[in-house]
Design a protein around this motif. Structure first.
Motif: not given
Ligand code: FEO
Length: 395
Positions: A22, A79, A81, A83-84, A147, A166, A226-227
């Motif tokens: 990641f 957010h 980033e 990945d989302h 973050h 996150d 989210s993870h």
């Molecule tokens: Fe800060 Fe899961 O992305």
């Protein structure tokens, strides 16, 4: 395939069992992960977050099994980033006018990444809310620097779900979704690894934000991250863990991390481990070769430690590149309230220990005076200095 979260809220994310790293290759993923997205079907239909770009086609396909895409009233992006949000461009091709609710900074990150300034952005800030019908609403809480500067959480009243993005997550694939069904050892190890390697630099903000959210006295039945696993059985447990982790966290543990050219520095490392164990049998000791051990796993152990010892032989008037790269990462993570000691062998000039000392000081560690510096191969009396070094770390 959708999975029920509560009432009219379903999980529409990606269970990413095949993910092995990641943030490029900066974070090791050993037990899969997930990008959790959620669909709320109340008076209004709301999509919370999407998934990573490579899974965009599958995401949109699955989503339209759940809902006619035209019936999505709004998208919340907690957010920016990728990945989302990587699947957002694909989705927006289908519903280009749908309002996107996000922070002002997320408008910047989304526009910077996807180059669609024409998207229907609706900027929200802490305390703003949207009525989604049936007596329920979404309330937004900015999570600046948790973050990213664009991060926020969304709280759903009525069902009392905090979509935390996150925060409180883990890189862990949990097919059954819930934290109470996940293997607890793996769950907590992944949760603390995630905190140590991603959130620790922002620890002062974590504490402040938790204080702020607790002061709102919101009933929270579910923390939908989210993870990884979603918290429904005593969701406060992960909030309490974050609160503890955010305050210069340490256990009775000492971690020794080193690299070695011809096993001299390795011998010192093992002697220090033995000395710590002899002087303080209750202290947990961990020892790692930096060059051959996953750096995120070592950092997780550093996070748990009250002190560390770091070793490298001198090479080219400096230290081994494995150790210097590792020290750079250590600096980024901004650990607090920990001691450190240095050790290493040298053949000629012997600058290694000072380089380690400077690096660890810069990383925020209190470097103790006793050190072990051996010319060529360590002699027994040189290894005996481990007693003094271990005592200083344990003091
Ligand atoms: Fe800060 Fe899961 O992305």
């Amino acid at each position: 395939m959708h999975k029920l979260i509560k009432n009219n809220v379903t999980w529409v994310g990606k269970m990413d069992w095949e993910l092995t790293s990641f943030h490029g290759a900066d974070y090791s993923v050993n037990n899969g992960s997930s990008q959790n997205a959620y669909l709320i079907k109340e008076g209004k239909n709301v999509l919370i977050d999407t998934v990573w770009g490579p899974h965009a086609d599958g995401f949109v396909e699955n989503l339209q099994q759940e809902i006619d895409l035209e019936k999505i009233d709004l998208i919340v992006i907690n957010h920016g980033e990728t990945d989302h949000t990587g699947a957002l461009p694909k989705l927006m091709e289908r519903i280009p006018n749908v309002p996107i609710y996000c922070t002002a900074n997320a408008v910047k990150s989304l526009t910077g990444q996807y180059h669609h300034p024409e998207w229907n952005f609706n900027v929200v800030k802490t305390g703003d809310s949207i009525d989604i019908g049936n007596g329920k609403s979404l309330v937004f809480v900015e999570m600046r620097m948790l973050h990213w500067p664009d991060s926020m959480a969304t709280y759903m009243t009525g069902d009392n779900i905090l979509f935390s993005n996150d925060a409180f997550g883990q890189h862990l694939a949990v097919e059954e979704l819930w934290a109470d069904l996940a293997d607890p050892c793996t769950l907590w190890e992944e949760a603390i690894k995630y905190y140590a390697n991603i959130l620790n630099p922002f620890s002062p903000l974590v504490k402040r934000k938790i204080d702020e959210v607790l002061a709102l006295n919101l009933p929270i039945d579910i923390i939908a991250t989210s993870h990884g696993a979603i918290w429904r059985d005593n969701p406060a447990q992960i909030v309490e863990a974050y609160y503890k982790w955010s305050q210069a966290y340490q256990e009775d543990q000492i971690t020794i991390a080193y690299d070695s050219m011809w096993q001299g520095t390795e011998k010192i490392a093992h002697r220090i481990a033995a000395e710590v164990a002899a002087q303080s049998p209750s202290t947990r000791v961990k020892l790692f070769n930096i060059a051959t051990t996953d750096k995120n796993d070592i950092m997780t152990q550093v996070f748990k430690s009250k002190a560390i010892a770091v070793g490298s032989p001198t090479v080219h008037q400096g230290i081994l590149s494995s150790v210097s790269g590792w020290l750079e990462f250590l600096k980024e993570l901004k650990f607090k309230g920990k001691k450190a000691a240095v050790f290493g062998c040298y053949g000629w000039s012997g600058e290694g220990n000072q380089v380690l000392r400077d690096g660890l000081t810069e990383a925020g560690f209190a470097v103790v005076a006793p050190e072990i510096k051996c010319s060529w191969n360590p002699l027994p009396h040189e290894l005996d200095r481990a007693r003094e070094l271990a005592a200083a770390l344990l003091e």
